[in-house]
Design an enzyme around this catalytic site. Structure first.
Site, PDB file in Angstrom:
ATOM      1  N   SER A   1       2.707   3.293   7.836  1.00  9.61           N
ATOM      2  CA  SER A   1       1.609   2.579   8.472  1.00  9.61           C
ATOM      3  C   SER A   1       2.127   1.884   9.722  1.00  9.61           C
ATOM      4  CB  SER A   1       1.019   1.539   7.516  1.00  9.61           C
ATOM      5  OG  SER A   1       0.127   0.677   8.194  1.00  9.61           O
TER       6      SER A   1
ATOM      7  N   TYR B   1       2.885  -5.466   1.677  1.00 10.56           N
ATOM      8  CA  TYR B   1       2.599  -4.083   2.076  1.00 10.56           C
ATOM      9  C   TYR B   1       3.360  -3.729   3.356  1.00 10.56           C
ATOM     10  CZ  TYR B   1      -0.269  -0.118   3.711  1.00 10.56           C
ATOM     11  OH  TYR B   1      -0.712   1.098   4.166  1.00 10.56           O
TER      12      TYR B   1
END
Length: 323
Positions: free
Chosen positions: A180, A206
């Site tokens: 990401s 995350y």
């Protein structure tokens, strides 16, 4: 936040402006690479996609099935996995699609899954480590690992290592790790793997795991030189998926409202992964990072640190070597 949710969503000017702007953006949205225009066939090839029962993973698996591959859906939830299996078989017309269960947060489950694959499959040409989650509750797994790190990084790391010999013997083969752009806000602290020195503010954990994804991919690619097995990581874009299912309903409401107009659909978000996995343009490319428009870009400076990549890789080796 200084505003209340109701003040925003009930403001007619805000709502109308958002809808109009969103419709314009949605109508103009185009990807730089369209999987449907890529004529690469995968007949005789075997592919594994983790997290293939929903969202991006399901569309990746569907694309591979339409290209004629033998596709293994690696899913945690059996009921949802079976539903995806039926849908992919029906839409692709390919009966050679199969479900195998795995819980990436459990090292034992990953071991059992890999043992099943090695016992059943004679070849493996594509491994897509797609499964991941944001906003998981604070806690440790039975292996003593922080749950987000186990799910998003250590589980995929172990799975890939266990299947590496099969990938090498099937070469040319490709490993694709879905990271990401959030990795740019991540940090490396090995104590994070055990739930220490962590902040559980939105996306923080995350972000750390996604940084480790890129570091791992880079070091893996270095170690795979000369094997004809490539490894690349990517950013799928800001996508309307279930990645935020663990957040509060207020955050999910705003995310879904804005996302409907401005974010990519799961099908659009699958494009960069499919590009890395099948396109002729990425053949032989390894240790690189691609953005959501399938462009080759530089990840963050931290993600490009080779010494840090070795440190992260070796630590994960240590965590999984006791099995």
């Amino acid at each position: 936040m200084t505003w209340e949710l109701n003040d925003v969503v009930c403001n007619p000017v805000w709502l109308v402006s958002t809808v109009i702007l969103g419709l314009v953006v949605r109508s103009q949205r185009r990807g730089s690479w369209d999987p449907r225009a890529c004529k690469v066939e995968l007949k005789g090839k075997t592919a594994i996609v983790t997290g293939a029962n929903t969202g991006i993973g399901k569309f990746i698996a569907l694309d591979f099935a339409r290209r004629g591959a033998r596709v293994i859906l690696a899913c945690r939830n059996e009921a949802r996995g079976n539903a995806a299996l039926r849908e992919i078989r029906e839409l692709s017309g390919n009966a050679d699609v199969h479900l195998r269960l795995v819980d990436l947060s459990s090292l034992k489950s990953v071991q059992e899954f890999a043992a099943t694959i090695l016992g059943e499959e004679k070849q493996l040409h594509i491994l897509v480590n797609n499964a991941g989650a944001s906003g998981l509750p604070q806690g440790l797994t039975a292996d003593g690992l922080e749950i987000s790190f186990a799910t998003n990084h250590v589980g995929p790391f172990l799975l890939t290592n266990l299947l590496l010999d099969l990938l090498k013997s099937s070469a040319p083969a490709r490993i694709v790790n879905v990271s990401s752009a959030n990795h740019q806000r991540g940090q490396v602290d090995l104590s994070h793997f055990h739930g220490k020195n962590l902040s559980y503010r939105t996306d923080v954990v995350y972000n750390h795991t996604k940084l480790h994804n890129v570091l791992w991919t880079n070091e893996l690619a270095r170690r795979l030189k000369g094997t004809d097995v490539t490894a690349n990581s990517l950013h799928p874009g800001i996508v309307m998926t279930e990645v935020m299912r663990h957040y509060s309903w207020k955050l999910r409401f705003i995310f879904n409202l804005i996302g409907f107009f401005f974010f990519k659909t799961a099908e659009e978000g699958a494009a960069s992964t499919i590009y890395c996995a099948v396109s002729e343009e990425t053949e032989g490319i390894s240790g690189k990072y691609f953005d959501s428009d399938c462009a080759l870009v530089l990840p963050s400076p931290t993600a490009r640190d080779p010494a840090l990549a070795v440190k992260s890789f070796e630590y994960c080796e240590k965590l999984t070597s006791k099995l």
